[in-house]
Scaffold this motif. Structure first.
Motif: not given
Length: 632
Positions: A37-46, A92-96, A136-139
């Motif tokens: 997951l560290q290799q993926q685009s993420v908006d927020l990481w806790l 909406g459409g996002g992922l946790l 999918p890549d983050l838009k």
């Protein structure tokens, strides 16, 4: 199904639904997935496992953000409040993506079971895994012009029309409270040309409000608003996420400012809206003309979002009022149990009682009840209906290897509040070796309050504690007069009163206890007498110093001299010792009037010319050691 996850995420985006992925596996499998997951685009990481990310307990720093993809790494333990907060940021459409602990627990099992009935919550396991490179890549989130909902339009227009009214905006997360307040501030500014003051427990909580308001609002921390030189008379104030601010602070703000709006989240992690309404809102309505606005339509996701229903079910964020049978008085029964031993409906009824009874409840309460082996419930029924509950915790005895460190203040253990508080603040080692039951909360259905049911439940708890060979019962809570009257009538005694206001009640914390055996009763009587004598001294009354007072005072002074007990907690102890064996006679000299002085450590250090608090206490500890050595 897992191989079709990208397709599912696309569908979620089309439906404006949020997706949740729960990672459940052994430690090595979880670590491998986190690394990918560290290799993926993420908006927020806790995470509490990786210091490079935001610590899970700092989840409030993320409120007000809009995210598409969030990782919540909870391998070291589930934080239910953070779970609710993080999902609330996802659009909406996002992922946790939630990384669960490798160990199974009752609360973790609940999250997984509730996921089975949700179309947008997927459990990933070593046998049901996913290639993260297929995500999918983050838009980028593009902010577009939007239209207010009918609820928002009506609320903001009414606020602008009724300037002298205090407006109460109650809503779940994501319903547009901040936008509504921001629009209302703009309307006010356009007419009066004066910005509205906005405050909250944390600046990030009002970020959306300020963006919407522009020049029409300015943020001020509540502590700055209450400073002596702050002129708040007549200034218009908006309080956002009010349930996260201490009750006594809210009352002071109302007294000093023209509070135009109070907004708070009804369910979830910023404090329980029901308990908030019971205490602050009822108090406010007695002092201000108030109008309530409810916002029900979510803005960032679809109203039928399955993830929201999963969260509500798993964390019991919504409860129904209890229906009390008319024949209740003839059918009362009481059961002592753990939260895992009752039915789902009984658990929901218990949580409804606890949420209604307490100002600051949160989803973490449910997690603690389910996962804590020392957490117990004494549930009272009328027939099959839950009508009352006592939540209590088994505490003590502490091991001998820990007792010395606790007395000195070198160790502070999780839980075990009663033995540690008495051991440290009163310097009474006996309390550390007792078995305690500490009452966390006691709640009775609204329709049955003030009929003696709570007293009856407490007496039953005493009897069961005696049968279980428990040494003493105790509790700690905000010392609201009505609550204190109840406990004192039940034969509990005050041992200590805190120096800070309780967040929930707006009163200082009281530490109370009731001995269940002869030796324990005698010691608790002595500790209670010591407290009442100190109160008499503080109120400048004539006091009688018993031999037990001197014994406790000398132990407290030793805790100050050789440990970490603060000076404020030993002023009376030093006076008692001085009365018994004069400091002057033993050539120990303190700054004049220090033992009679009132104020915080910082204020006293400044008043008596010490460089700082640390220097003040260090020098006074040396004098205390000298005095104790000379008076042995």
């Amino acid at each position: 199904m897992i191989n079709r996850l990208p397709e599912m995420l696309t569908k979620l985006a089309e439906q404006r639904h949020r997706g949740v992925l729960l990672l459940d596996g052994d430690a090595s499998w979880l670590a491998e997935n986190v690394q990918q997951l560290q290799q993926q685009s993420v908006d927020l990481w806790l995470s509490d496992s990786d210091p490079q990310h935001i610590a899970v307990h700092r989840y409030r720093d993320c409120l007000g953000r809009t995210t598409q993809r969030v990782v919540l790494d909870m391998r070291t333990g589930i934080h239910a409040d953070a779970l609710a907060a993080c999902l609330g940021t996802v659009t909406g459409g996002g992922l946790l993506i939630v990384v669960l602990p490798p160990q199974m627990s009752a609360f973790k099992r609940r999250l997984l079971q509730c996921a089975q009935t949700s179309s947008s919550v997927i459990v990933l396991t070593p046998t049901n895994t996913f290639d993260w490179s297929l995500l999918p890549d983050l838009k980028p989130v593009v902010k577009t012009d939007f239209e207010l909902t009918d609820e928002q339009t009506q609320a903001s227009a009414t606020m602008a029309d009724l300037i002298g009214t205090c407006h109460l905006i109650m809503a779940d997360r994501g319903r547009g409270k901040s936008t509504t307040l921001g629009v209302a501030c703009r309307r006010y500014y356009n007419h009066y040309k004066e910005p509205v003051i906005v405050t909250a427990a944390h600046p990030h909580a009002v970020q959306s409000l300020l963006e919407q308001a522009g020049d029409a609002a300015v943020f001020r921390p509540w502590d700055k608003l209450l400073q002596a030189d702050s002129d708040g008379h007549g200034k218009r104030l908006v309080i956002d996420e009010a349930a996260a601010i201490p009750l006594h602070i809210l009352r002071q703000l109302v007294d000093r400012y023209s509070v135009w709006a109070v907004a708070t989240t009804i369910d979830g992690y910023e404090g329980c809206g029901k308990g908030f309404a019971i205490r602050f809102v009822d108090w406010l309505r007695q002092r201000r003309i108030c109008k309530t606005h409810e916002l029900t339509q979510p803005l960032r996701w679809h109203p039928d979002d399955p993830a929201e229903q999963w969260l509500r079910d798993a964390l019991i964020l919504q409860t129904e009022p209890l229906t009390i049978p008319e024949s209740r008085q003839k059918e009362i029964s009481i059961r002592d149990c753990h939260a895992t031993q009752i039915t789902e409906q009984e658990l929901r009824d218990v949580m409804a009682l606890l949420l209604d009874a307490h100002y600051q409840s949160s989803p973490n309460d449910l997690r603690l009840l389910l996962d804590g082996n020392d957490q117990r419930l004494m549930v009272t029924y009328s027939g099959q209906t839950v009508i009352g509950v006592i939540w209590y915790v088994e505490e003590g005895p502490l091991t001998e290897s820990l007792q010395g460190a606790v007395l000195k203040g070198e160790r502070r253990l999780l839980g075990n509040i009663m033995p540690q508080a008495i051991g440290f603040y009163l310097q009474q080692p006996e309390a550390l070796s007792w078995r305690w039951w500490r009452v966390t909360r006691i709640a009775v259905a609204t329709a049955l309050q003030r009929q003696g049911l709570g007293f009856r439940m407490l007496q039953e708890l005493k009897q069961r504690a005696r049968e279980s060979d428990v040494d003493a019962l105790g509790s700690s809570f905000g010392a609201e007069p009505g609550v204190m009257k109840f406990w004192l009538a039940a034969d509990f005694q005050i041992l200590r009163m805190g120096r800070k206001m309780n967040m929930a009640s707006g009163f200082p914390n009281a530490l109370i206890a009731c001995g269940l055996k002869a030796t324990q009763r005698l010691l608790i009587d002595n500790w209670a007498h010591y407290y009442s004598t100190e109160i008499g001294w503080l109120q400048h009354h004539e006091v009688i110093l018993s031999p037990s007072c001197y014994s406790i005072a000398r132990q407290q002074l030793a805790g100050f001299a050789f440990g970490h007990l603060p000076f404020n907690d030993v002023q009376f102890a030093w006076r008692v010792c001085d009365h018994k064996k004069s400091l002057t006679a033993y050539e120990v000299k303190l700054p004049g009037g220090l033992l009679e002085a009132r104020g915080t450590l910082a204020e006293l250090a400044k008043k008596y010319g010490f460089p700082d608090q640390s220097s003040m206490q260090s020098q006074l500890r040396q004098l205390a050691r000298l005095y104790l050595e000379r008076t042995r």
